[in-house]
Write an enzyme that holds these catalytic residues in place. Structure first.
Site, mmCIF file in Angstrom:
data_model
loop_
_atom_site.group_PDB
_atom_site.id
_atom_site.type_symbol
_atom_site.label_atom_id
_atom_site.label_comp_id
_atom_site.label_asym_id
_atom_site.label_seq_id
_atom_site.Cartn_x
_atom_site.Cartn_y
_atom_site.Cartn_z
ATOM 1 N N ASP A 73 -37.232 44.149 -33.835
ATOM 2 C CA ASP A 73 -38.382 43.210 -34.523
ATOM 3 C C ASP A 73 -37.737 42.676 -35.803
ATOM 4 O O ASP A 73 -36.862 42.136 -35.872
ATOM 5 C CB ASP A 73 -39.487 44.354 -34.761
ATOM 6 C CG ASP A 73 -40.978 43.591 -34.488
ATOM 7 O OD1 ASP A 73 -41.135 42.608 -35.257
ATOM 8 O OD2 ASP A 73 -41.763 43.944 -33.790
ATOM 9 N N HIS A 79 -44.183 43.029 -39.386
ATOM 10 C CA HIS A 79 -44.615 43.322 -38.159
ATOM 11 C C HIS A 79 -43.757 44.443 -37.707
ATOM 12 O O HIS A 79 -44.269 45.455 -37.054
ATOM 13 C CB HIS A 79 -44.373 42.368 -37.168
ATOM 14 C CG HIS A 79 -45.041 42.359 -35.858
ATOM 15 N ND1 HIS A 79 -44.436 42.884 -34.887
ATOM 16 C CD2 HIS A 79 -46.384 42.430 -35.324
ATOM 17 C CE1 HIS A 79 -45.208 43.060 -33.967
ATOM 18 N NE2 HIS A 79 -46.380 42.750 -34.201
ATOM 19 N N SER A 127 -47.276 44.476 -28.082
ATOM 20 C CA SER A 127 -46.111 45.038 -28.923
ATOM 21 C C SER A 127 -46.560 46.340 -29.444
ATOM 22 O O SER A 127 -45.634 47.423 -29.428
ATOM 23 C CB SER A 127 -45.606 44.056 -29.786
ATOM 24 O OG SER A 127 -46.736 43.662 -30.821
#
Length: 418
Positions: free
Chosen positions: A117, A144, A305
């Site tokens: 990520d 994130h 996700s």
């Protein structure tokens, strides 16, 4: 994806309690059925941009308004600031996983989960001491990746009940984007390979790309050849514009990857994933509460996700409790134990860890005991006891007859009856 070799719950009539778990009792080998009522909450607002307006986590967790975690940042935007708000508990979607049950068996200890990520901050308190990084991935400007890592493995901290699925697991930070959060097939493929080479047993990939089929398929194949399970988001977190939605995204669609779609607490597929077909598994995708790259405050997000991260945490629980499973067998456990729905089956971490494959003994009895040999016992004492009991019974019959016959004989003067 594959036909599971494991016990799969059959479809049942639609009842008020719509989820059923089938489990084998370890002591009795009996099949039991537990009904778990689905939690119904209004569907959350869908994120319309990488930086949506703050959402409320007031679905039973309190009315705290939490800032959203961004997916990416513009070139001139500052790094994501620390949140000054804390949620008392996770959302109902996350609570529906019933993790305390699974933790009685496994907390993911000894398993490394790679997060491909934006990076994972090694300064996050809930991940303290459990983050290692490839290159500069310990710095997470966007936040994130740290949020996703928290969904996988965050430990519970003081003043909140927010935690990850596998709080005993280690986290490997791997970049699948640039420093501002823009993903590419090349970066994600390189990230998957780097995760394998650095000892991960499970990899969660947040990016869902419409391009890069060849290189991402090759990267997933590299992982499966090394018995590393790739868990990937089945769809992007932001709803594609009209005409841009796809039925397949990569690397989730690559053979060997476990494709996970995000759903709300009532089982509705997120709008961002509405075009996707054929996902292997469904998991809570919105809203979900998690940690950020700085401070101890919380953020909120919605997307596949997040669902992939929760499934990766469940994979860590399974691989820690069943260390001999291959990557494919781990995926089969997750899908074969999931609750059947009208679409992709719904993730159930406890069932995935605890279910017993057909024809197998429960894990507690997996180590077969040596054959039990009882010593030969002579039957002579038993025979003598039976003989004595028979003699006593005969004596009692004689006495009883005498009690009846003798008085009558005396009354007749011992003459025979007429």
């Amino acid at each position: 994806m594959r036909q599971s070799r494991y016990l799969r719950s059959p479809r049942l009539p639609q009842l008020p309690c719509s989820r059923f778990l089938f489990r084998l009792s370890a002591g009795l080998g009996a099949l039991s059925v537990t009904a778990v009522c689905a939690l119904s909450v209004p569907a959350p607002a869908r994120a319309a941009s990488p930086s949506p307006a703050p959402s409320s986590a007031g679905d039973g967790t309190g009315s705290t308004s939490l800032p959203p975690i961004p997916l990416s940042l513009s070139d001139d935007a500052p790094c994501t600031a620390a949140s000054n708000r804390t949620a008392g508990a996770a959302t109902r979607a996350q609570q529906s996983l019933s993790l305390p049950n699974a933790w009685q068996l496994s907390r993911g200890g000894g398993i490394t989960v790679a997060v491909v990520d934006t990076g994972v901050s090694d300064k996050a308190p809930a991940l303290s001491g459990r983050v290692t990084a490839v290159g500069d991935a310990a710095a997470d400007c966007v936040g994130h990746g740290t949020f996703v890592a928290g969904l996988v493995a965050a430990a519970q901290t003081s003043g909140t009940d927010v935690h990850g699925v596998a709080p005993g697991a280690q986290v490997l930070a791997v970049r699948g984007t640039d420093e501002r959060g823009t993903a590419s097939a090349e970066r994600v493929a390189d990230g998957i390979r780097a995760a394998v080479d650095n000892g991960a047993q499970v990899i969660t990939v947040s990016a869902a790309l419409t391009t890069g089929e060849a290189e991402l398929t090759a990267a997933v194949r590299y992982a499966t050849e090394h018995q590393v399970l790739v868990v990937a988001a089945a769809a992007p977190d932001i709803r594609p514009r009209s005409g841009e939605a796809a039925a397949q995204y990569w690397p989730a669609s690559a053979p060997g990857a476990l494709s996970v779609v995000g759903v709300t607490a009532d089982g509705s597929v997120l709008a961002s994933a509405a075009s996707v077909t054929g996902a292997d598994l469904a998991a809570p995708g919105g809203p979900v509460v998690g940690i950020g790259p700085r401070g101890s405050g919380h953020y909120i997000a919605a997307g596949s996700s997040a669902a992939a991260a929760l499934a990766a945490g469940a994979a860590a629980l399974v691989r820690a409790y069943h260390p001999d499973l291959t990557a494919a067998e781990t995926a089969e456990r997750l899908t074969g134990s999931a609750a059947p729905t009208g679409g992709a089956p719904r993730l159930d971490p406890y069932a995935a860890v605890s279910m017993v494959p057909p024809g197998s003994a429960p894990r507690a009895a997996a180590q077969s005991a040596a054959p039990l040999h009882l010593p030969e016992v002579s039957t002579a004492p038993q025979d003598r006891a039976l003989l004595a009991a028979g003699a006593m019974a005969l004596l009692m019959l004689v006495v009883a007859a005498a009690v009846v016959v003798i008085p009558r004989g005396r009354a007749r003067g011992w003459r025979p009856p007429n």
